[in-house]
Design a protein around this motif. Structure first.
Motif, PDB file in Angstrom:
ATOM      1  N   VAL A   1       1.023  -1.416  -0.215  1.00 58.10           N
ATOM      2  CA  VAL A   1      -0.145   0.226  -0.427  1.00 58.10           C
ATOM      3  C   VAL A   1       1.291   1.175  -0.200  1.00 58.10           C
ATOM      4  N   MET A   2       1.851   1.278   1.167  1.00 58.84           N
ATOM      5  CA  MET A   2       2.599   2.529   0.650  1.00 58.84           C
ATOM      6  C   MET A   2       4.239   2.306  -1.082  1.00 58.84           C
ATOM      7  N   VAL A   3       4.153   1.799  -1.046  1.00 55.10           N
ATOM      8  CA  VAL A   3       4.281   1.576  -2.943  1.00 55.10           C
ATOM      9  C   VAL A   3       3.839   2.283  -3.365  1.00 55.10           C
ATOM     10  N   ALA A   4       2.406   1.799  -3.611  1.00 48.54           N
ATOM     11  CA  ALA A   4       1.253   2.164  -4.466  1.00 48.54           C
ATOM     12  C   ALA A   4       1.279   3.644  -3.491  1.00 48.54           C
ATOM     13  N   ARG A   5       0.554   4.308  -3.023  1.00 56.05           N
ATOM     14  CA  ARG A   5       0.490   5.796  -2.394  1.00 56.05           C
ATOM     15  C   ARG A   5       2.306   6.594  -2.656  1.00 56.05           C
ATOM     16  N   LEU A   6       3.375   6.385  -2.385  1.00 54.38           N
ATOM     17  CA  LEU A   6       3.823   6.893  -2.731  1.00 54.38           C
ATOM     18  C   LEU A   6       5.260   7.195  -3.838  1.00 54.38           C
TER      19      LEU A   6
ATOM     20  N   PRO B   1       9.176   8.110  -5.264  1.00 54.82           N
ATOM     21  CA  PRO B   1       9.971   6.827  -6.058  1.00 54.82           C
ATOM     22  C   PRO B   1      10.438   6.825  -5.079  1.00 54.82           C
ATOM     23  N   GLU B   2      11.663   6.936  -4.369  1.00 55.93           N
ATOM     24  CA  GLU B   2      12.511   6.634  -3.902  1.00 55.93           C
ATOM     25  C   GLU B   2      12.565   6.119  -2.214  1.00 55.93           C
ATOM     26  N   GLN B   3      10.673   6.773  -1.848  1.00 55.42           N
ATOM     27  CA  GLN B   3      10.883   6.062  -1.075  1.00 55.42           C
ATOM     28  C   GLN B   3      10.152   4.910  -1.056  1.00 55.42           C
TER      29      GLN B   3
ATOM     30  N   ALA C   1      11.909   1.955  -1.123  1.00 53.07           N
ATOM     31  CA  ALA C   1      12.546   1.273  -0.100  1.00 53.07           C
ATOM     32  C   ALA C   1      11.341   0.467   0.887  1.00 53.07           C
ATOM     33  N   TYR C   2      10.137   0.639   0.431  1.00 51.70           N
ATOM     34  CA  TYR C   2       9.273  -0.428   0.935  1.00 51.70           C
ATOM     35  C   TYR C   2       8.782  -1.161  -0.174  1.00 51.70           C
ATOM     36  N   SER C   3       9.123  -1.397  -1.210  1.00 52.97           N
ATOM     37  CA  SER C   3       9.269  -2.268  -1.675  1.00 52.97           C
ATOM     38  C   SER C   3      10.120  -3.516  -1.482  1.00 52.97           C
ATOM     39  N   ARG C   4      11.108  -2.941  -1.527  1.00 51.35           N
ATOM     40  CA  ARG C   4      12.196  -3.822  -1.287  1.00 51.35           C
ATOM     41  C   ARG C   4      12.375  -4.491   0.472  1.00 51.35           C
ATOM     42  N   VAL C   5      11.791  -3.971   1.488  1.00 56.82           N
ATOM     43  CA  VAL C   5      10.996  -4.802   2.116  1.00 56.82           C
ATOM     44  C   VAL C   5       9.643  -5.436   1.684  1.00 56.82           C
ATOM     45  N   ALA C   6       8.833  -4.920   1.650  1.00 54.25           N
ATOM     46  CA  ALA C   6       8.183  -6.386   0.720  1.00 54.25           C
ATOM     47  C   ALA C   6       8.520  -7.657  -0.253  1.00 54.25           C
ATOM     48  N   LEU C   7       9.553  -7.329  -0.609  1.00 54.65           N
ATOM     49  CA  LEU C   7      10.274  -8.350  -1.570  1.00 54.65           C
ATOM     50  C   LEU C   7      11.062  -8.923  -0.150  1.00 54.65           C
ATOM     51  N   ARG C   8      11.495  -8.492   0.850  1.00 55.44           N
ATOM     52  CA  ARG C   8      12.503  -9.476   1.622  1.00 55.44           C
ATOM     53  C   ARG C   8      11.636 -10.605   2.057  1.00 55.44           C
ATOM     54  N   LEU C   9      10.435  -9.363   2.092  1.00 50.24           N
ATOM     55  CA  LEU C   9       9.450 -10.678   3.211  1.00 50.24           C
ATOM     56  C   LEU C   9       8.667 -12.056   2.525  1.00 50.24           C
TER      57      LEU C   9
ATOM     58  N   ALA D   1       5.393  -4.808  -8.158  1.00 50.39           N
ATOM     59  CA  ALA D   1       5.852  -4.192  -7.355  1.00 50.39           C
ATOM     60  C   ALA D   1       6.932  -3.422  -7.267  1.00 50.39           C
ATOM     61  N   ALA D   2       8.077  -4.375  -7.139  1.00 49.36           N
ATOM     62  CA  ALA D   2       8.888  -3.548  -7.301  1.00 49.36           C
ATOM     63  C   ALA D   2       9.970  -3.208  -8.370  1.00 49.36           C
ATOM     64  N   GLY D   3       9.437  -4.073  -9.140  1.00 53.09           N
ATOM     65  CA  GLY D   3       9.817  -3.903 -10.468  1.00 53.09           C
ATOM     66  C   GLY D   3       9.365  -2.017 -10.421  1.00 53.09           C
ATOM     67  N   PHE D   4       7.432  -2.025 -10.503  1.00 53.28           N
ATOM     68  CA  PHE D   4       7.539  -0.467 -10.742  1.00 53.28           C
ATOM     69  C   PHE D   4       8.548   0.503  -9.994  1.00 53.28           C
ATOM     70  N   ALA D   5       8.560   0.439  -8.770  1.00 48.55           N
ATOM     71  CA  ALA D   5       8.887   1.065  -7.784  1.00 48.55           C
ATOM     72  C   ALA D   5      10.821   1.267  -8.585  1.00 48.55           C
ATOM     73  N   SER D   6      11.762   0.449  -8.686  1.00 43.36           N
ATOM     74  CA  SER D   6      12.058   0.466  -9.668  1.00 43.36           C
ATOM     75  C   SER D   6      12.494   1.689 -10.363  1.00 43.36           C
TER      76      SER D   6
END
Length: 312
Positions: A39-44, A49-51, A54-62, A72-77
């Motif tokens: 949700v935070m990835v989508a909001r920011l 985009p830098e924030q 960061a949230y996408s990397r947390v979700a990716l590790r989980l 989601a990690a792809g779009f954030a990158s």
């Protein structure tokens, strides 16, 4: 693993139901945690985009084995211009889902990596025929951008000419397609046609996704002036005039006083005889150390900086 702060009002239920369905393969607590980060990835994503990254990397590790998380990690990158990472995540998503929906953005990553010729190869691949109408339009936009990257401005114009461009129907992608066509026309010097298509883009841009109105204003020679700045300048000019008038008045008063003093001295000299010159003996051993040393303003910590001193 370091977690990032998430507002209490973010529950994770805000995400798309299809994504929530994918997360059901995880333990509930973990699924909720991943969902809140998504949700935070989508909001920011658009504004910070830098924030979002960061949230996408947390979700990716989980939950790196969940396709929605990889996407989601792809779009954030991609939004933060980490095109190599974005391409890797999109390829992983495609392997996991078998979908071709990400084909256009994968091609645009190739452009971001400085490989426009690879993007053009992807534009001619069989996968394009499997895309829906919106995906095909996106692919056309990417191909036109690749042509411009390669210095083929005229070819970019031709690439964008299509039945979708000629249609009067308005779709979510219509404004962007018309805008890209107008921009391509302007790049080859067809200014009058470009203005017409910027106007058509503005007409279709119901959500303000383009700056077509600004481009139209530029072509029409319209300049926007900040009224507040003008008001500040006027006040400054008025202050300068007032200060100048005050200075002139002070000079006039000073000059008048000086003339009066000269007249008084002249009158006194006429009334009293001059005193006779007397010989004065100078004591060579007299103490001169009582005289105060003059202060130097150059050593003052309050000296104004040089005119060239200044501050993206």
């Amino acid at each position: 693993m370091r977690r990032l702060p998430i507002p209490d009002e973010v529950t994770g239920h805000e995400i798309d139901p299809s994504v929530r369905q994918e997360l059901m393969s995880l333990p509930k607590t973990l699924a909720d945690d991943v969902a809140r980060n998504l949700v935070m990835v989508a909001r920011l994503l658009d504004e910070e985009p830098e924030q979002a990254y960061a949230y996408s990397r947390v979700a990716l590790r989980l939950a790196s084995r969940v396709a929605a998380v990889r996407e989601a990690a792809g779009f954030a990158s991609y939004a933060s211009e980490r095109y190599a990472e974005a391409l890797a995540e999109f390829r992983a998503t495609r392997r996991m889902t078998g979908t071709v929906d990400l084909w256009p953005v994968m091609a645009d990553c190739e452009r971001g990596l400085g490989r426009p010729e690879r993007a053009l190869e992807m534009a001619g691949a069989p996968e394009v025929h499997k895309l829906d109408k919106a995906g095909q339009v996106e692919m056309r936009l990417v191909a036109a951008g690749a042509r411009q990257d390669m210095g083929q401005a005229e070819a970019a114009v031709v690439t964008l000419q299509s039945s979708e461009l000629a249609s009067n129907a308005v779709h979510p992608w219509t404004a962007r397609l018309r805008y890209a066509y107008a921009d391509a026309l302007l790049a080859v010097g067809r200014e009058s046609e470009a203005r017409e298509w910027f106007a058509k883009a503005l007409e279709a841009d119901q959500n303000g996704t383009t700056d077509a109105s600004d481009r139209l204003a530029q072509l029409d020679g319209v300049e926007f002036v900040d009224a507040f700045d003008d008001a500040d300048d006027s006040d400054d000019d008025a202050d300068e005039v007032d200060e100048s008038d005050d200075a002139d008045e002070r000079d006039d008063v000073t000059a008048a006083d000086d003339e009066a003093d000269d007249e008084d001295e002249s009158d006194d000299s006429d009334d009293e005889p001059a005193a006779p010159r007397a010989a004065v003996e100078v004591d060579e051993e007299s103490d001169l150390t009582d005289e105060a040393d003059p202060a130097s303003f150059l050593d003052s910590p309050f000296r104004e900086p040089a005119a060239g001193d200044k501050d993206q």
